[in-house]
Design a protein around this motif. Structure first.
Motif, PDB file in Angstrom:
ATOM      1  N   ILE A 240     -17.297-102.431 -52.986  1.00 47.87           N
ATOM      2  CA  ILE A 240     -18.278-103.509 -53.021  1.00 47.87           C
ATOM      3  C   ILE A 240     -18.416-103.918 -54.490  1.00 47.87           C
ATOM      4  CG2 ILE A 240     -20.713-104.085 -52.720  1.00 47.87           C
ATOM      5  CD1 ILE A 240     -19.235-103.865 -50.093  1.00 47.87           C
ATOM      6  N   ALA A 241     -18.257-105.199 -54.807  1.00 47.58           N
ATOM      7  CA  ALA A 241     -18.237-105.635 -56.203  1.00 47.58           C
ATOM      8  C   ALA A 241     -19.162-106.825 -56.410  1.00 47.58           C
ATOM      9  CB  ALA A 241     -16.810-106.004 -56.618  1.00 47.58           C
ATOM     10  N   GLY A 242     -19.901-106.798 -57.517  1.00 49.24           N
ATOM     11  CA  GLY A 242     -20.786-107.910 -57.827  1.00 49.24           C
ATOM     12  C   GLY A 242     -21.523-107.673 -59.123  1.00 49.24           C
ATOM     13  N   THR A 243     -22.294-108.664 -59.549  1.00 49.04           N
ATOM     14  CA  THR A 243     -23.032-108.546 -60.805  1.00 49.04           C
ATOM     15  C   THR A 243     -23.985-107.368 -60.770  1.00 49.04           C
ATOM     16  OG1 THR A 243     -22.851-110.923 -61.218  1.00 49.04           O
ATOM     17  CG2 THR A 243     -24.606-109.749 -62.366  1.00 49.04           C
ATOM     18  N   GLY A 244     -24.653-107.164 -59.648  1.00 47.01           N
ATOM     19  CA  GLY A 244     -25.549-106.022 -59.517  1.00 47.01           C
ATOM     20  C   GLY A 244     -24.839-104.774 -59.017  1.00 47.01           C
ATOM     21  N   SER A 245     -23.917-104.954 -58.091  1.00 49.90           N
ATOM     22  CA  SER A 245     -23.178-103.812 -57.532  1.00 49.90           C
ATOM     23  C   SER A 245     -22.168-103.249 -58.520  1.00 49.90           C
ATOM     24  CB  SER A 245     -22.432-104.245 -56.261  1.00 49.90           C
ATOM     25  OG  SER A 245     -23.288-104.843 -55.332  1.00 49.90           O
ATOM     26  N   GLU A 246     -21.725-104.088 -59.473  1.00 50.52           N
ATOM     27  CA  GLU A 246     -20.634-103.734 -60.382  1.00 50.52           C
ATOM     28  C   GLU A 246     -19.425-103.330 -59.532  1.00 50.52           C
ATOM     29  OE1 GLU A 246     -23.221-102.631 -64.323  1.00 50.52           O
ATOM     30  OE2 GLU A 246     -23.229-101.193 -62.671  1.00 50.52           O
ATOM     31  N   ILE A 247     -18.940-102.108 -59.644  1.00 47.53           N
ATOM     32  CA  ILE A 247     -17.806-101.678 -58.797  1.00 47.53           C
ATOM     33  C   ILE A 247     -18.249-100.425 -58.052  1.00 47.53           C
ATOM     34  CG2 ILE A 247     -15.407-100.901 -58.764  1.00 47.53           C
ATOM     35  CD1 ILE A 247     -14.950-102.557 -61.292  1.00 47.53           C
ATOM     36  N   THR A 248     -18.759-100.632 -56.843  1.00 49.32           N
ATOM     37  CA  THR A 248     -19.363 -99.552 -56.058  1.00 49.32           C
ATOM     38  C   THR A 248     -18.412 -99.089 -54.958  1.00 49.32           C
ATOM     39  OG1 THR A 248     -21.615-100.356 -56.467  1.00 49.32           O
ATOM     40  CG2 THR A 248     -21.285 -98.927 -54.559  1.00 49.32           C
ATOM     41  N   PRO A 249     -18.075 -97.804 -54.924  1.00 49.76           N
ATOM     42  CA  PRO A 249     -17.202 -97.293 -53.853  1.00 49.76           C
ATOM     43  C   PRO A 249     -17.934 -97.256 -52.509  1.00 49.76           C
ATOM     44  CG  PRO A 249     -17.378 -95.750 -55.725  1.00 49.76           C
ATOM     45  CD  PRO A 249     -18.466 -96.758 -55.875  1.00 49.76           C
ATOM     46  N   VAL A 250     -17.200 -97.513 -51.449  1.00 54.41           N
ATOM     47  CA  VAL A 250     -17.713 -97.343 -50.087  1.00 54.41           C
ATOM     48  C   VAL A 250     -17.090 -96.077 -49.520  1.00 54.41           C
ATOM     49  CG1 VAL A 250     -17.754 -98.302 -47.750  1.00 54.41           C
ATOM     50  CG2 VAL A 250     -18.025 -99.816 -49.737  1.00 54.41           C
ATOM     51  N   ILE A 251     -17.923 -95.170 -49.031  1.00 54.82           N
ATOM     52  CA  ILE A 251     -17.405 -93.902 -48.514  1.00 54.82           C
ATOM     53  C   ILE A 251     -17.497 -93.786 -46.990  1.00 54.82           C
ATOM     54  CG2 ILE A 251     -17.814 -92.658 -50.668  1.00 54.82           C
ATOM     55  CD1 ILE A 251     -20.380 -91.522 -49.363  1.00 54.82           C
ATOM     56  N   ARG A 252     -18.324 -94.630 -46.358  1.00 54.40           N
ATOM     57  CA  ARG A 252     -18.400 -94.652 -44.892  1.00 54.40           C
ATOM     58  C   ARG A 252     -18.695 -96.072 -44.435  1.00 54.40           C
ATOM     59  NH1 ARG A 252     -20.976 -89.990 -46.046  1.00 54.40           N
ATOM     60  NH2 ARG A 252     -23.005 -91.001 -46.044  1.00 54.40           N
ATOM     61  N   ILE A 253     -18.090 -96.456 -43.305  1.00 56.61           N
ATOM     62  CA  ILE A 253     -18.328 -97.755 -42.685  1.00 56.61           C
ATOM     63  C   ILE A 253     -18.766 -97.507 -41.250  1.00 56.61           C
ATOM     64  CG2 ILE A 253     -17.325 -99.977 -42.036  1.00 56.61           C
ATOM     65  CD1 ILE A 253     -15.166 -99.459 -44.196  1.00 56.61           C
ATOM     66  N   ASN A 254     -19.997 -97.888 -40.938  1.00 53.76           N
ATOM     67  CA  ASN A 254     -20.536 -97.600 -39.593  1.00 53.76           C
ATOM     68  C   ASN A 254     -20.343 -96.127 -39.240  1.00 53.76           C
ATOM     69  OD1 ASN A 254     -21.296-100.309 -39.169  1.00 53.76           O
ATOM     70  ND2 ASN A 254     -19.240-100.824 -38.426  1.00 53.76           N
ATOM     71  N   GLU A 255     -20.586 -95.269 -40.212  1.00 59.72           N
ATOM     72  CA  GLU A 255     -20.494 -93.806 -40.090  1.00 59.72           C
ATOM     73  C   GLU A 255     -19.063 -93.301 -39.957  1.00 59.72           C
ATOM     74  OE1 GLU A 255     -23.137 -92.458 -37.043  1.00 59.72           O
ATOM     75  OE2 GLU A 255     -24.933 -93.184 -38.080  1.00 59.72           O
ATOM     76  N   THR A 256     -18.073 -94.185 -40.062  1.00 57.80           N
ATOM     77  CA  THR A 256     -16.666 -93.774 -40.061  1.00 57.80           C
ATOM     78  C   THR A 256     -16.229 -93.524 -41.499  1.00 57.80           C
ATOM     79  OG1 THR A 256     -16.168 -95.059 -38.072  1.00 57.80           O
ATOM     80  CG2 THR A 256     -14.306 -94.460 -39.496  1.00 57.80           C
ATOM     81  N   PRO A 257     -15.648 -92.368 -41.819  1.00 52.77           N
ATOM     82  CA  PRO A 257     -15.266 -92.064 -43.203  1.00 52.77           C
ATOM     83  C   PRO A 257     -14.208 -93.018 -43.737  1.00 52.77           C
ATOM     84  CG  PRO A 257     -15.268 -90.074 -41.849  1.00 52.77           C
ATOM     85  CD  PRO A 257     -15.391 -91.238 -40.910  1.00 52.77           C
ATOM     86  N   VAL A 258     -14.333 -93.342 -45.022  1.00 45.68           N
ATOM     87  CA  VAL A 258     -13.279 -94.045 -45.751  1.00 45.68           C
ATOM     88  C   VAL A 258     -12.537 -92.998 -46.568  1.00 45.68           C
ATOM     89  CG1 VAL A 258     -12.740 -95.766 -47.509  1.00 45.68           C
ATOM     90  CG2 VAL A 258     -14.608 -96.174 -45.885  1.00 45.68           C
ATOM     91  N   GLY A 259     -11.246 -92.830 -46.318  1.00 42.78           N
ATOM     92  CA  GLY A 259     -10.466 -91.810 -47.027  1.00 42.78           C
ATOM     93  C   GLY A 259     -11.084 -90.436 -46.839  1.00 42.78           C
ATOM     94  N   ASN A 260     -11.280 -89.728 -47.956  1.00 46.09           N
ATOM     95  CA  ASN A 260     -11.895 -88.395 -47.896  1.00 46.09           C
ATOM     96  C   ASN A 260     -13.389 -88.433 -48.205  1.00 46.09           C
ATOM     97  OD1 ASN A 260     -11.905 -88.905 -50.608  1.00 46.09           O
ATOM     98  ND2 ASN A 260     -10.694 -87.125 -51.207  1.00 46.09           N
ATOM     99  N   GLN A 261     -13.986 -89.622 -48.056  1.00 45.21           N
ATOM    100  CA  GLN A 261     -15.413 -89.852 -48.301  1.00 45.21           C
ATOM    101  C   GLN A 261     -15.795 -89.617 -49.765  1.00 45.21           C
ATOM    102  OE1 GLN A 261     -18.317 -89.154 -45.002  1.00 45.21           O
ATOM    103  NE2 GLN A 261     -16.846 -87.575 -44.375  1.00 45.21           N
ATOM    104  N   LYS A 262     -14.840 -89.808 -50.642  1.00 45.87           N
ATOM    105  CA  LYS A 262     -15.103 -89.747 -52.073  1.00 45.87           C
ATOM    106  C   LYS A 262     -14.466 -90.964 -52.736  1.00 45.87           C
ATOM    107  CE  LYS A 262     -15.271 -84.686 -52.351  1.00 45.87           C
ATOM    108  NZ  LYS A 262     -14.682 -83.468 -52.991  1.00 45.87           N
TER     109      LYS A 262
END
Length: 278
Positions: A240-262
């Motif tokens: 997630i990227a933006g002026t406030g978010s900067e570069i924020t990792p997403v670790i879960r989507i609808n409780e489904t893990p993204v990668g190894n959740q890191k």
């Protein structure tokens, strides 16, 4: 501390600032806005923000005498609020102005120009540990490339994310990922950074642009293409990227893990390079 705001050429205490109930921003959400972040008193990508501001004004046919003078306005606003040496943000809103309620654009109006300064630290915990997001149908209008103040759909969807204990809501239009409620969305698959191409369906995000420049400078392959919600769940990394978010990792989507959740390797590299820039 008494907060100073800028309204129609004047710096004044917030409690003394007022606009007409006939202002078209109030009646029709007939206006645009911009948010700029200052790191230790220095604006980040100021020309890009001014260019986007100018484009939004032109697209909705609001004339406010150009945008170059805002640099000095913002500098004084930061100084008035003793934020000139800190991490701070400027919120600027320009509406068409006040007029009896009609459904066309009344000619020769004086726009309402409002700006405020605020402390804007980084969300360190989110940057370090990542966030969970939800997905929802993109119910916004078809000119998301304009930074309009008409944000009711965005706030409705972001509120659903908050109620679900998530940090953002990724938007899906016709099965394809567009962006998030107040952020760009990028993903990484097999080392390739992927994001929706610029169009009327997404805002031309400044941080998104910076990320693509970092990738180009460091031989990280990129693809500007639409990808489906099904692909989203298969990505190695999501950002997630933006002026406030900067570069924020997403670790879960609808409780489904993204990668190894890191946060992933590409995300960490982009973060490090970004913060070296700012």
């Amino acid at each position: 501390m008494n907060e100073t705001v800028y309204l129609n050429g004047q710096f004044l205490p917030r409690e003394k600032a007022s606009v007409s109930p006939d202002d078209r921003g109030f009646l029709f959400a007939d206006g645009i806005y911009e948010v700029i972040k200052y790191y230790n008193g220095k604006p980040f990508r100021f020309p890009d923000h001014l260019a986007r501001l100018k484009r939004s004004l032109e697209e909705v046919q609001i004339e406010c005498g150009g945008v170059a003078h805002f640099e000095q306005v913002f500098a004084q606003l930061l100084a008035e609020n003793k934020l000139e040496k800190s991490h701070a943000g400027i919120y600027l809103q320009v509406t068409r102005g006040a007029h009896q309620r009609v459904h066309h654009f009344p000619p020769n109006l004086s726009p309402t120009v409002y700006a405020t300064a605020f402390a804007f630290p980084s969300f360190t915990e989110n940057l370090e540990n990542g966030i969970e997001v939800i997905t929802r149908e993109d119910i916004r209008w078809l000119r998301c490339d304009i930074k309009s103040v008409a944000l009711l759909p965005n706030t409705m969807l972001y509120n659903q994310a908050r109620e679900a204990g998530a940090g953002e809501c990724i938007l899906i239009r016709d099965g394809m990922v567009t962006e998030a409620t107040h952020s760009s969305v990028l993903a990484v698959k097999n080392g390739v950074v992927i994001t929706h191409p610029l169009s009327h369906l997404i805002l031309p995000g400044i941080t998104r642009k910076v990320i693509l420049e970092i990738c180009a400078d460091n031989n990280i392959p990129t693809e500007e293409r639409a990808f489906s919600e099904e692909e989203l769940y298969e990505m190695d990394e999501v950002i997630i990227a933006g002026t406030g978010s900067e570069i924020t990792p997403v670790i879960r989507i609808n409780e489904t893990p993204v990668g190894n959740q890191k946060p992933g390797e590409v995300t960490r590299f982009l973060q490090r390079t970004f913060f070296e820039m700012v």
